[in-house]
Motif scaffolding. Structure first.
Motif, PDB file in Angstrom:
ATOM      1  N   THR A 194       0.860  -1.186   0.000  1.00 21.97           N
ATOM      2  CA  THR A 194       0.000   0.000   0.000  1.00 21.97           C
ATOM      3  C   THR A 194       0.893   1.232   0.000  1.00 21.97           C
ATOM      4  OG1 THR A 194      -1.735  -1.119   1.245  1.00 21.97           O
ATOM      5  CG2 THR A 194      -1.746   1.294   1.321  1.00 21.97           C
ATOM      6  N   THR A 202       0.618   5.510   0.373  1.00 21.70           N
ATOM      7  CA  THR A 202      -0.281   6.633   0.633  1.00 21.70           C
ATOM      8  C   THR A 202       0.392   7.958   0.301  1.00 21.70           C
ATOM      9  OG1 THR A 202       0.413   7.025   2.928  1.00 21.70           O
ATOM     10  CG2 THR A 202      -1.300   5.368   2.585  1.00 21.70           C
ATOM     11  N   THR A 210      -3.593  11.592  -4.435  1.00 21.14           N
ATOM     12  CA  THR A 210      -3.158  10.329  -5.060  1.00 21.14           C
ATOM     13  C   THR A 210      -3.211  10.323  -6.592  1.00 21.14           C
ATOM     14  OG1 THR A 210      -5.402   9.456  -4.855  1.00 21.14           O
ATOM     15  CG2 THR A 210      -3.861   8.903  -3.080  1.00 21.14           C
ATOM     16  N   HIS A 256      -5.039   3.581   6.221  1.00 21.94           N
ATOM     17  CA  HIS A 256      -5.789   2.572   5.453  1.00 21.94           C
ATOM     18  C   HIS A 256      -5.247   1.152   5.721  1.00 21.94           C
ATOM     19  CE1 HIS A 256      -8.065   0.857   2.122  1.00 21.94           C
ATOM     20  NE2 HIS A 256      -6.951   0.259   1.739  1.00 21.94           N
ATOM     21  N   SER A 277      -3.752   4.976  -1.573  1.00 19.83           N
ATOM     22  CA  SER A 277      -4.762   5.591  -0.710  1.00 19.83           C
ATOM     23  C   SER A 277      -4.285   6.963  -0.233  1.00 19.83           C
ATOM     24  CB  SER A 277      -5.030   4.687   0.495  1.00 19.83           C
ATOM     25  OG  SER A 277      -5.905   5.321   1.394  1.00 19.83           O
ATOM     26  N   SER A 278      -5.265   7.825   0.024  1.00 21.87           N
ATOM     27  CA  SER A 278      -4.920   9.130   0.615  1.00 21.87           C
ATOM     28  C   SER A 278      -5.046   9.072   2.139  1.00 21.87           C
ATOM     29  CB  SER A 278      -5.850  10.220   0.056  1.00 21.87           C
ATOM     30  OG  SER A 278      -7.183   9.875   0.348  1.00 21.87           O
ATOM     31  N   ASN A 327      -3.589   7.652   5.428  1.00 17.61           N
ATOM     32  CA  ASN A 327      -2.378   7.013   5.971  1.00 17.61           C
ATOM     33  C   ASN A 327      -2.683   5.826   6.873  1.00 17.61           C
ATOM     34  OD1 ASN A 327      -0.540   8.681   4.681  1.00 17.61           O
ATOM     35  ND2 ASN A 327      -0.660  10.245   6.276  1.00 17.61           N
TER      36      ASN A 327
END
Ligand SMILES: NC(=O)C1=CN([C@@H]2O[C@H](COP(=O)(O)OP(=O)(O)OC[C@H]3O[C@@H](n4cnc5c(N)ncnc54)[C@H](O)[C@@H]3O)[C@@H](O)[C@H]2O)C=CC1
Ligand SMILES: O=C(O)[C@@H]1CCC=N1
Length: 258
Positions: free
Chosen positions: A29, A31, A35, A54, A49-50, A52
């Motif tokens: 992943t 971040t 994004t 996630h 992902s935006s 942090n």
């Protein structure tokens, strides 16, 4: 392993791409706040992902590839939702002790210094950790071995490693550029000059790594007495070739140490 990279910029993206290609069996992943410019990584199987946090609870390793002034903000977001995690920081100048104090005893700080050739499985990633975190650091070492070499070093050499291995990528590229420029002056178009210069550097590096001898022993095989190579080398040294590199590297180090 589940690898959670916070900071999808130059280095974070290089590591994500490298892991997706050269390291098997990971879920990655990445971040960053905006994004849009890195969504293409999803085509490589990387989650973007935006947020942090996630799925951060599931991460085996959290890698920080953010600027030093972004660290406190990011930690304030993630610390409330994590425990017993390895946080591997590539943040230049941030000591293990400082990071460990920030993340608390419940998590383990590891310091890493990769370079952007991680993307091609060709980084020289220096790694440092405190003895008490030796076991927990092994996953990080294994991961970065997949991306090139991963020597474990004493932390007191970490700033030096930053300059030699991370900044060093730019220094080596500047050599290639200068060589290419000379190549144009002596008759090649830039593409041909660049291809020849880059391959020549790659060949020289491969010889050093294969034979593990001092560069001067290989240089001696190239310098025919009264030949063109020694004439060129001596002219370069007259103009400070080696000393300018050494001075540049020492200046970079001073810049990190502040
Ligand atoms: N670029 C390089 O070759 C190397 C860089 N480093 C170190 O790695 C760190 C990152 O460097 P670069 O990748 O060059 O910087 P960069 O600026 O390209 O990447 C940082 C990324 O973090 C993102 N970011 C900022 N605030 C954030 C937040 N709150 N949450 C999530 N993401 C956030 C930014 O959008 C940016 O994409 C620095 O500390 C640098 O010293 C270390 C070795 C090599
Ligand atoms: O130039 C910098 O400060 C960062 C650290 C090493 C490479 N890029």
């Amino acid at each position: 392993m589940k690898v959670h990279i916070i900071g999808g910029g130059n280095l974070g993206v290089a590591i994500a791409k490298g892991l997706s290609k050269f390291s098997q069996g990971n879920q990655i992943t990445v971040t960053r706040r905006n994004t849009a410019s890195i969504l293409y990584l999803e085509q490589l199987g990387v989650t973007v992902s935006s947020d942090n946090t996630h799925q951060i609870q599931e991460a085996d390793i959290i890698i920080l590839t953010i600027k030093p002034y972004q660290v406190d903000t990011v930690l304030a977001e993630i610390l409330p939702v994590i425990s017993n995690k390895v946080i591997a920081s590539a943040v230049s100048g941030l000591s293990i002790e400082n990071l460990q104090n920030k993340i608390g005893d419940g998590n383990s700080a590891v310091r890493i210094m990769p370079n952007i050739a991680s993307q091609f499985g060709a980084s020289a990633t220096c790694i440092a950790f405190h003895e008490k975190n030796k076991e927990k650091a092994q996953n990080t070492v294994a991961l970065f071995k997949d991306l090139g070499t991963a020597p474990i070093i004493d932390e007191k050499l970490m700033d030096a490693a930053t300059v030699l291995a991370a900044s060093g990528t730019a220094f080596a590229l500047r050599y290639i550029r200068a060589s290419m420029q000379a190549g144009i002056e002596i008759g090649f178009d830039w593409q041909t000059a660049l291809a020849i210069s880059a391959q020549t550097v790659k060949g020289a590096a491969e010889m050093i790594m294969e034979e593990q001898i001092h560069p001067e022993q290989l240089i001696d095989r190239v310098t025919t007495p009264q030949g063109c190579t020694i004439a060129g080398l001596n002219e370069m040294e007259m103009h400070g070739f080696s000393s300018s590199l050494i001075r540049g590297i020492k200046t970079s180090l001073k810049q990190i140490k502040g």
